[in-house]
Design a protein around this motif. Sequence first.
Motif: not given
Lengths: 364, 364
Positions: A159-161, A259-265, A272-281
């Motif tokens: 999502k890009l404003l 919860e977003t503030f408490w997750l490193k990802s 923003f999202r990364a493909p699931e297989d590289i979740n820690d991107t």
Amino acid sequence: MLKKVAVLGGGNGSHTMAADLALKGLEVRICEAPEFKESFAATLERQEITLVEAGSGEKTAKLALATTDFEQAIKGVDYIMMPIPATGHERFFRAIMPYLEDGQTIVSWPGNYASLYFARMLKEEGLKKDVTLAEGHTLPWGCRLEAPGRIKVFVDAWKLLLAALPSKETARVANDLKDYYPVAVASSVLETSLNNLNPIVHPVGTVLNAGAIDNRKEDFHLYRDGTTQSIARAIKAVFEEVSQIGEAVGVKMLEYPEETFWLKSTIMSHYFRAPEDINDTVANIRGPSSMKSRYITEDIPYGLVPVAGLAYSYGIDIPIIDATICLASAINGADYYGEGRSLGELGIAGLKREELDQILRKGS
Amino acid sequence: MLKKVAVLGGGNGSHTMAADLALKGLEVRICEAPEFKESFAATLERQEITLVEAGSGEKTAKLALATTDFEQAIKGVDYIMMPIPATGHERFFRAIMPYLEDGQTIVSWPGNYASLYFARMLKEEGLKKDVTLAEGHTLPWGCRLEAPGRIKVFVDAWKLLLAALPSKETARVANDLKDYYPVAVASSVLETSLNNLNPIVHPVGTVLNAGAIDNRKEDFHLYRDGTTQSIARAIKAVFEEVSQIGEAVGVKMLEYPEETFWLKSTIMSHYFRAPEDINDTVANIRGPSSMKSRYITEDIPYGLVPVAGLAYSYGIDIPIIDATICLASAINGADYYGEGRSLGELGIAGLKREELDQILRKGS
């Protein structure tokens, strides 16, 4: 409609955008400033860019032109894209100003108040070109140059404003760009700029890790190592201060669920999202490697200082943002308040809410 | 003259002071609050304390009394020593107030504005005892309880600022204490309190290492690991802000030579020294182990908050101190400005310079 596009700059963002749009079938020129010719040599030589995207492999994009000649780059294009650091805004805009043509649209990624800044530059030079200034709230990707002319994309915005100055042009620009980016219409270029998450996350995260960054240098990872509970709390506090300013100037902030503030990802937002297989991107993004990183030297003067200006102007207390600017200034022996983008430079100093609204709507 | 002494508290400082003064031939009683009886059990049982000092080996000090009975502890003593955290000031002073005797002197180590605070407590209770309130600018040692009733001293102060409230009593108190401590006369109890280096070094050092402390916990060493160039710059900025306040209220700051800020072993001032063979002693002090350490929860509300009050009162900008208080508050979800020791609690709110001087000189 988008046909011919010039992409300015020679960094991560510019290479990614040029390659991506070329692969999507557009005629794309890329233009770096001549003083950076050396690091841009591979692209100048090859006239193509290799894009490595997780999940979809490697593709090479043929460019219409890679150059360091601004006139050649923007002649006849309909869109000029500026996915460059805010520290380069003045340099690049001054370089293209003499060659701007009626009907062109200039888009900054992210804005960092660039539309207002460029509008004031045009006004100051007395240039009455019929151009539209626009901006996205972020760069559409998390990406890094892996090697000269070869870039790696590791996360995508979903999502890009997007907003234009004047805002009556926003719908047209959004329509032009919607086939290429996941654009969502913002009410004004203040909405895009205030929603840039870099100044919200980076400076306070960097300051509260000053000791660790000085010690670790190359190996530091802000998201993985540095976004501890203390830091997440402070980032949340910065977001809340910016949200108060948003409210005062009638700007909607993107949802930033608790919860977003408490997750490193997801601390850089769930948009923003990364493909699931590289979740820690996101967590594994490296840096900052010093207290003079762009996380401070760009995100404070071009991000937090205009926020502080608006806060002062509208009588809002922003203790955590002030704290961040002051400590970073002391640490780097800098005067970020003085150096940073002021409301005067944006042509919106001392305005009442209605006057500000009018400038955003009509462009002046 | 010093003969009978009561030492209040049961922590590092109290054990060290009781043992040290007993070994120097005084009649010493030590008194911990009854609610901490358990951790004080070994001392209550043994009625002696073992002191381990680098270079001079191990000695055991026989006490006149170890107790949890405040009345018994202070009855008939000439000096009452309070080498306790500021967080315990109210509890301990309230406990001894009913038993205070004319002619007694109460000394806090370090002051943390305790003399003014106790004077206001006495006034509020309408107690017109002829007691002298006094304070040192720091605890005379760096020391830690190694085991119950056994303490280790690793650095000594070689200059201890001392002042009494009223300041006309300072010479008498300094004379009483000069055989036991390296006392130097300070102009007032504001000079001792403002010169406490804990609030100058600890809070900003801790905040700028928030990420590292959250991650490292037990293994973090502020002086060795955390006092990087960035942190040293910020500490220097805090010292300069406190110095400005000192100037405004006519208080001299201890010399803090430029190079001291850049050395991990002297950042807590060159007035402390360790025997040469254990030169890295200061650097190797462990902690803080969390953001709720006394480096924040004592040194901000009892150290920086009164400093901020004086700054506000005398129209002095203290951006780095404010930044430190605000960020620590956000991180810990606390309101340190609100919780901290206010000028009102010290009985010196809203005073002009001459009125303040008079209180310091005459005691009211």
